[in-house]
Design an enzyme around this catalytic site. Structure first.
Site, PDB file in Angstrom:
ATOM      1  N   HIS A  88      45.121  16.107  40.097  1.00  0.00           N
ATOM      2  CA  HIS A  88      45.219  16.424  38.591  1.00  0.00           C
ATOM      3  C   HIS A  88      46.185  17.436  38.202  1.00  0.00           C
ATOM      4  CE1 HIS A  88      42.371  19.302  40.090  1.00  0.00           C
ATOM      5  NE2 HIS A  88      42.414  20.032  38.881  1.00  0.00           N
ATOM      6  N   ASP A  89      46.622  18.122  39.254  1.00  0.00           N
ATOM      7  CA  ASP A  89      47.644  19.313  38.941  1.00  0.00           C
ATOM      8  C   ASP A  89      49.048  19.158  39.308  1.00  0.00           C
ATOM      9  OD1 ASP A  89      45.532  21.002  38.147  1.00  0.00           O
ATOM     10  OD2 ASP A  89      45.228  21.773  40.235  1.00  0.00           O
ATOM     11  N   ASP A 121      37.097  24.953  43.839  1.00  0.00           N
ATOM     12  CA  ASP A 121      38.164  25.183  42.966  1.00  0.00           C
ATOM     13  C   ASP A 121      38.755  26.787  43.499  1.00  0.00           C
ATOM     14  OD1 ASP A 121      39.995  24.396  40.530  1.00  0.00           O
ATOM     15  OD2 ASP A 121      39.136  26.411  39.937  1.00  0.00           O
ATOM     16  N   ASP A 151      32.649  19.209  41.337  1.00  0.00           N
ATOM     17  CA  ASP A 151      33.775  20.157  41.423  1.00  0.00           C
ATOM     18  C   ASP A 151      33.080  21.452  41.444  1.00  0.00           C
ATOM     19  OD1 ASP A 151      36.205  21.743  41.255  1.00  0.00           O
ATOM     20  OD2 ASP A 151      37.269  19.464  40.335  1.00  0.00           O
ATOM     21  N   GLU A 211      39.792  24.335  48.137  1.00  0.00           N
ATOM     22  CA  GLU A 211      41.175  24.370  47.752  1.00  0.00           C
ATOM     23  C   GLU A 211      41.722  25.676  47.858  1.00  0.00           C
ATOM     24  OE1 GLU A 211      43.621  23.691  43.505  1.00  0.00           O
ATOM     25  OE2 GLU A 211      42.106  25.181  43.379  1.00  0.00           O
TER      26      GLU A 211
HETATM   27  O1  TEU Z   1      43.785  24.874  40.284  1.00  0.00           O
HETATM   28  C1  TEU Z   1      44.334  26.233  41.205  1.00  0.00           C
HETATM   29  C2  TEU Z   1      45.813  26.685  40.445  1.00  0.00           C
HETATM   30  O2  TEU Z   1      46.123  27.539  40.885  1.00  0.00           O
HETATM   31  C3  TEU Z   1      46.501  25.569  39.589  1.00  0.00           C
HETATM   32  O3  TEU Z   1      46.499  26.213  38.621  1.00  0.00           O
HETATM   33  C4  TEU Z   1      47.644  25.327  40.332  1.00  0.00           C
HETATM   34  O4  TEU Z   1      48.297  26.352  40.895  1.00  0.00           O
HETATM   35  C5  TEU Z   1      48.758  24.880  39.157  1.00  0.00           C
HETATM   36  O5  TEU Z   1      48.113  24.005  38.283  1.00  0.00           O
HETATM   37  C6  TEU Z   1      49.948  24.154  40.015  1.00  0.00           C
HETATM   38  O6  TEU Z   1      50.819  24.047  38.947  1.00  0.00           O
HETATM   39  C7  TEU Z   1      42.698  24.883  39.973  1.00  0.00           C
HETATM   40  C8  TEU Z   1      42.604  23.370  39.427  1.00  0.00           C
HETATM   41  O7  TEU Z   1      42.487  22.399  40.191  1.00  0.00           O
HETATM   42  C9  TEU Z   1      43.193  23.433  38.085  1.00  0.00           C
HETATM   43  O8  TEU Z   1      43.161  22.242  37.440  1.00  0.00           O
HETATM   44  C10 TEU Z   1      42.957  24.699  37.451  1.00  0.00           C
HETATM   45  O9  TEU Z   1      43.311  24.809  36.221  1.00  0.00           O
HETATM   46  C11 TEU Z   1      42.618  26.089  38.016  1.00  0.00           C
HETATM   47  O10 TEU Z   1      42.225  25.920  39.381  1.00  0.00           O
HETATM   48  C12 TEU Z   1      41.775  26.998  37.125  1.00  0.00           C
HETATM   49  O11 TEU Z   1      40.619  26.659  37.519  1.00  0.00           O
END
Ligand code: TEU
Ligand code: CA
Length: 532
Positions: free
Chosen positions: A312-313, A194, A98, A236
């Protein structure tokens, strides 16, 4: 189009804190992952996307990096990382790191120096202003944090412990490329990038994603790191359209292999509303339209997509769009079949292959995620009832995906020898776990295993055009080459209103012959047949 290994690959995402704990501290770690490679090899995946394991104060569980070239103590050390790379190779599994380079931790040496010493070169690695504007953070509140020491504000699109990097600074960019090359030399097979669409930001004009220099930076990065190497890169990109996706992923552009775009995930909440205003009922017609658009507009040779339901989000897909009751197994297989036979590279999020579900969170004390906690406090300050807040978090909060992997029916699901796991183990691990899945030849696991194998063995999964078929609203059906894929994305019976003959069943979760005999699809019926 020149075929690449990742066109026929299926990737498995590991969230390291939650996969396997080797030393009984209740937190997953690198040795834990290494100990489970046999399982992943049995599943058949080509590569692991490893969520961040770098040094980090864990304000956002590792998406706040304080040293890109070191490992967080909770996960082990660099020797453990090298051992994982070596053992993974033995298992024919690649490792994709990542890459979190939109921001660092505020504890990164660059930021420490930038803060201590405003005259240092590092000061300009970040974004400082005398006055904040009204940009807001994804995790709530202003995107600007006042720094007493220098009397200026710094930008943070995420938590205040995640200061944004200033990609305008060429010296910083070079340091990032050097770091990437260092990992490539260690043998990693690529990067998941990311929030890469944010690096071209122009805060003064309130431009966040898709800034004017975004693609210049990615092209420069490509030349400095990826060019001539056989790597998988996936960006992403939350707001990508097919046109934008082509800019990133067309081979001619020399940027990335593919993107994660989230248009289908947008159906999980009300349009233009925060995700907390979730919509549980899947709008199948809208989903079909979105899939159709991406499958047909991102043409072969012009770009490449990824395919996913979970990460994971996101909530566990079975809890929002599938069925966690009577049709648990069947809906899990249906969703897998619907997704994996389209064009793109499929991603499986840990536990998806055994049908893991959301956690029945009851109160805030059970949560860890900064996004959910900040939301809860903000929403309650604004007068939203606690029960309503918990309802949103239970459905859509990020901790749902992050509870420990369920390996067996034992007390801590075989994840840890400690009962004090960093997030609670889902009580349904007594039924939903790897051991049970492996023992049942009809389990969700074996549907995933078969889908992965099909992708490796069949070029039509890469090349063939996608044709959406006109069917009942809740039925998703498409043809590719001589193959017909039909999925009832609902718990109700549906008509199968086109006659067809079939030569061979490729995969199914049901009695295909009975469907063709009756012209009816039962709840969550799904199959792929060869028709000519
Ligand atoms: O996620 C990008 C992001 O914008 C997320 O915060 C997303 O919008 C949100 O979780 C949806 O509810 C990436 C990573 O995948 C996330 O885990 C990180 O928190 C974020 O970037 C910051 O690095
Ligand atoms: Ca541990």
């Amino acid at each position: 189009m020149e075929k690449q290994w990742w066109h026929s690959a299926t990737i498995y995402q590991i969230y390291p804190k939650s996969f396997m704990d080797s030393n009984g501290d209740g937190i997953g770690d690198l040795k834990g992952i290494t100990s489970r490679l046999d399982y992943l090899q049995k599943l058949g995946i080509t590569a692991i996307w490893l969520s961040p394991v770098y040094k980090s104060p864990m304000d956002d569980n590792g998406y706040d990096i304080s040293d890109y070239q070191d490992i967080a103590d909770i996960f082990g050390d660099m020797a453990d990382m090298e051992e994982l790379l070596a053992q993974a190779e033995e298992h024919n599994i690649k490792i994709i790191m990542d890459l979190v380079v939109n921001h660092t931790s505020d504890e990164h040496a660059w930021f420490v120096e930038a803060r201590e010493n405003p005259d240092s070169p590092e000061r300009d690695y970040y974004i400082w202003r005398d006055q904040p504007n009204d940009l807001v953070s994804v995790f709530g509140g202003s995107a600007w944090q006042y720094d007493d020491k220098s009397g200026q504000y710094y930008l943070h699109f995420f938590s205040r412990k995640q200061p944004d990097l200033n990609w305008e600074n060429a010296e910083l960019r070079q340091k990032i490329y050097d770091m990437m090359n260092w990992w490539i030399d260690k043998g990693v097979a690529g990067f998941r990038m990311d929030v890469i669409d944010l690096i071209g930001k122009i805060p003064d004009q309130k431009i966040k994603e898709n800034g004017p220099k975004l693609h210049d930076y990615i092209k420069e990065m490509h030349q400095a790191t990826l060019a001539g190497k056989d790597l998988l890169t996936v960006g992403e990109t939350w707001g990508a359209t097919p046109e934008i996706a082509k800019q990133y992923s067309s081979p001619a552009e020399k940027e990335l292999s593919m993107v994660f775009q989230f248009e289908h995930i947008g159906l999980q909440h009300k349009p233009d509303a925060p995700k907390w205003d979730y919509i549980k009922e899947l709008d199948v017609s809208a989903l079909k339209e979105i899939f159709n658009k991406w499958q047909t507009e991102l043409e072969l040779g012009q770009g490449w997509n990824s395919l996913f339901w979970n990460n994971h989000d996101l909530p566990r897909v079975l809890s929002i769009w599938g069925d966690t009751g009577l049709y648990h197994q069947k809906s899990a297989k249906a969703l897998a079949i619907a997704l994996h036979l389209m064009r793109g590279t499929p991603y499986i999020y840990q536990g998806e292959e055994i049908g893991m579900t959301n956690y029945p969170f009851e109160d805030l004390s059970q949560l860890n995620d900064i996004e959910s906690l900040n939301y809860a406090h903000e929403a309650m300050e604004n007068g939203r009832a606690q029960e309503q807040v918990m309802d949103s978090i239970r459905m859509i909060g990020r901790d749902n995906a992050r509870t420990p992997m369920q390996w067996d029916a034992d007390a801590n699901a075989g994840f840890s020898s400690s009962a004090q796991t960093w997030l609670p183990v889902n009580p349904n691990h007594a039924d939903i776990n790897v051991e049970t899945a492996l023992a049942d030849p009809d389990s969700i696991f074996y549907t995933y295993q078969k889908l992965i194998q099909l992708r490796k063995d069949n070029d039509w999964l890469v090349d063939a055009e996608f044709e959406l078929l006109d069917t009942a609203d809740k039925v998703f059906a498409y043809k590719r080459d001589n193959y017909l894929i039909v999925v009832n994305l609902s718990g109700e019976e549906q008509a199968l209103d086109f006659a067809s003959d079939y030569k061979e069943i490729i995969i199914s979760n049901t009695d295909v012959e009975a469907i063709f005999a009756s012209g009816k699809l039962e709840a969550w019926d799904a199959f792929c047949v060869k028709v000519e």
